[in-house]
Enzyme design. Structure first.
Site, mmCIF file in Angstrom:
data_model
loop_
_atom_site.group_PDB
_atom_site.id
_atom_site.type_symbol
_atom_site.label_atom_id
_atom_site.label_comp_id
_atom_site.label_asym_id
_atom_site.label_seq_id
_atom_site.Cartn_x
_atom_site.Cartn_y
_atom_site.Cartn_z
ATOM 1 N N HIS A 1 -28.436 -35.002 57.834
ATOM 2 C CA HIS A 1 -28.891 -36.177 57.082
ATOM 3 C C HIS A 1 -29.415 -37.289 57.990
ATOM 4 C CE1 HIS A 1 -24.679 -37.783 57.724
ATOM 5 N NE2 HIS A 1 -25.353 -38.911 57.815
ATOM 6 N N ASP B 1 -24.627 -29.802 56.791
ATOM 7 C CA ASP B 1 -25.021 -31.073 57.408
ATOM 8 C C ASP B 1 -25.052 -31.007 58.935
ATOM 9 O OD1 ASP B 1 -25.999 -33.625 57.273
ATOM 10 O OD2 ASP B 1 -24.046 -34.601 57.080
ATOM 11 N N SER C 1 -22.670 -41.181 62.338
ATOM 12 C CA SER C 1 -23.025 -39.832 61.906
ATOM 13 C C SER C 1 -23.693 -39.054 63.029
ATOM 14 C CB SER C 1 -23.976 -39.894 60.707
ATOM 15 O OG SER C 1 -23.323 -40.398 59.568
ATOM 16 N N ALA D 1 -18.960 -38.316 57.978
ATOM 17 C CA ALA D 1 -18.844 -39.090 56.738
ATOM 18 C C ALA D 1 -17.635 -39.999 56.788
ATOM 19 C CB ALA D 1 -18.723 -38.145 55.537
ATOM 20 N N ILE E 1 -16.419 -12.584 46.512
ATOM 21 C CA ILE E 1 -15.300 -12.771 45.589
ATOM 22 C C ILE E 1 -15.463 -14.070 44.807
ATOM 23 C CG2 ILE E 1 -13.695 -11.509 47.067
ATOM 24 C CD1 ILE E 1 -12.479 -14.236 47.861
#
Length: 452
Positions: free
Chosen positions: A107, A137, A211, A228, A268
């Protein structure tokens, strides 16, 4: 009296810190300055040069809503696409000095036309994006430069709750900011931050601009990529999250080898284990991933997994729940060999699995229609066993969330025409020039979601 208590508490905390950061215990790194006070400075002097500042600029699409009464005058559709310029700041970590590899968050550099990396010695270099993965990310950049410093990547599986960690980055553009704390939790998921969540939680202060920066242990080794924060108005409240270094390294290795991430698929459907399930299936383990269903022809079926199994470990590391298993499987990549610890009928056994490739079954919904951006689709089955399109993830505040789509919704048709897979969904939507009505199954309900 209060002052004495505070002083005593400080002495105890300092003693604990000194014990945890013995001057001889951590690979020979001294943690004491000349006046014998405990300090992280010696470790940071060798660590911070590998943390870079990232500045980006580019354009991103937006949609301008034109009221019905004015559409005649503007001659524009209701949601006319436009390009809006943007600038942004973030952080990055050099993981290979010889090749100039830098890891950051997707991001931070998403939609960037220009990526400028600033080193601690003042050099500014244009970076090339080698690849990225929106769902986890992670992005990999490369710069061409000499005299670079790199961080050693640690095994994040060795982290324990309570371990000391240090976050390094560029919050609010303040370069080389260092904050410290502990590992607050491991295997965090269900936060709706990304598609695949297996976060390290820490109380080391992480703010905007951190970040893509580094979370390091007291040896100065990389254990996570800061990604984050959890708090009002985007401010730090002592709850931050980082992508584990093992997950990052697996994704980066795939980008280097293939130019993209090739996700692994177990095959699954499941849920988290709770005390009730554990008791019903005679398991002494109250956490892990419960197998509701094993899809035919998948890696799980070939390995012998069965509905009712409880998966408690992956490669010898315990699991907190199904979402953590899902994230680890996806990041390990297609063709990876995985050892699962399975509890079946109260007995524990090991199951070896070679993961399938999930890339062919997954698609970003924005590739199908812009209004679906923020969702992730996969081919699957509806409650009647018929082929359909499954909504695996819906990002918070995304266009897909705005039109009302939710995680686990099942798209079975477009404008009353049945769709069995993503390819058919794309074709049906492409044929519609005006209103698009998605026929969606949600639990036991059927509904229509209209896209204009």
């Amino acid at each position: 009296m209060k002052q004495a208590i505070r002083q005593a508490a400080f002495v105890l905390l300092t003693a604990a810190f000194v014990a945890a950061t013995s001057a001889t215990a951590l690979a020979g790194i001294p943690f004491f300055s000349k006046d014998e006070l405990p300090s992280l400075a010696p470790m940071l002097e060798g660590t911070t040069p590998a943390i870079v500042s990232i500045a980006v600029k580019g354009t991103q699409p937006t949609r301008q809503q034109v009221p019905e009464m004015f559409r005649y005058f503007f001659g524009a559709p209701n949601n006319q696409a436009q390009e809006r310029p943007f600038r942004g700041l973030g952080s990055g970590v050099i993981i290979d000095a010889s090749k100039g590899y830098i890891v950051t968050n997707n991001h931070v550099v998403d939609n960037a036309d220009e990526i400028l990396v600033k080193l601690t010695d003042g050099r500014e270099l244009v970076a090339t994006k080698l690849g990225a993965d929106e769902q986890s990310d992670i992005a990999l950049l490369q710069i061409d430069a000499e005299r670079l410093n790199e961080l050693k990547v640690a095994d994040s599986n060795n982290l324990r709750v309570g371990d000391f960690v240090v976050a390094i980055g560029n919050p609010f553009g303040l370069s080389q900011t260092v904050t410290s704390g502990i590992v607050s939790a491991l295997g965090r998921s269900g936060l709706n931050i990304g598609g695949y969540e297996d976060f390290i939680q820490t109380d080391a202060a992480i703010n905007r601009g951190n970040s893509g920066g580094a979370l390091v242990n007291l040896r100065g080794e990389l254990v996570g990529i800061n990604t984050a924060i959890f708090g009002p108005n985007g401010g730090n409240v002592g709850i931050g999250f980082a992508i584990p270094s093992n997950m990052m390294q697996s994704l980066v290795d795939q980008i280097i080898e293939f130019g993209e991430v090739r996700r692994g698929l177990l095959g699954i459907v499941g849920r988290d284990v709770d005390a009730g399930l554990a008791e019903a299936f005679n398991s002494q383990v109250n956490i892990g991933a419960f197998v509701n269903e094993v899809a035919p022809g998948t890696a799980a079926e070939k390995a012998g997994l069965q509905a009712g199994d409880i998966i408690s470990e992956i490669n010898g590391n315990s699991l907190s729940g199904f979402n953590e298993l899902r994230a680890k499987i996806a990041s390990l990549g297609a063709g990876a060999e995985v050892e699962l610890t399975v509890i079946r009928a109260g007995k524990t056994q090991k199951v070896d699995v070679v993961l399938d490739a999930a890339a062919a079954a997954l698609a970003e919904a924005k590739e199908v229609h812009p209004a679906l951006e923020g969702a992730t689709l996969s081919n699957g089955k509806d409650s009647d066993g018929k082929d359909a399109v499954i909504i695996d993830e819906v990002a918070e505040s995304s266009p897909a969330a705005g039109i009302g789509l939710r995680e686990d919704d099942i798209i079975v048709g477009v404008n009353r025409n049945r769709v069995d897979n993503i390819s058919e969904l794309t074709e049906r939507i492409a044929d519609k020039k005006d209103v698009i009505a998605l026929n969606v199954k949600r639990g036991n309900s059927n509904l229509y979601i209209v896209i204009r």
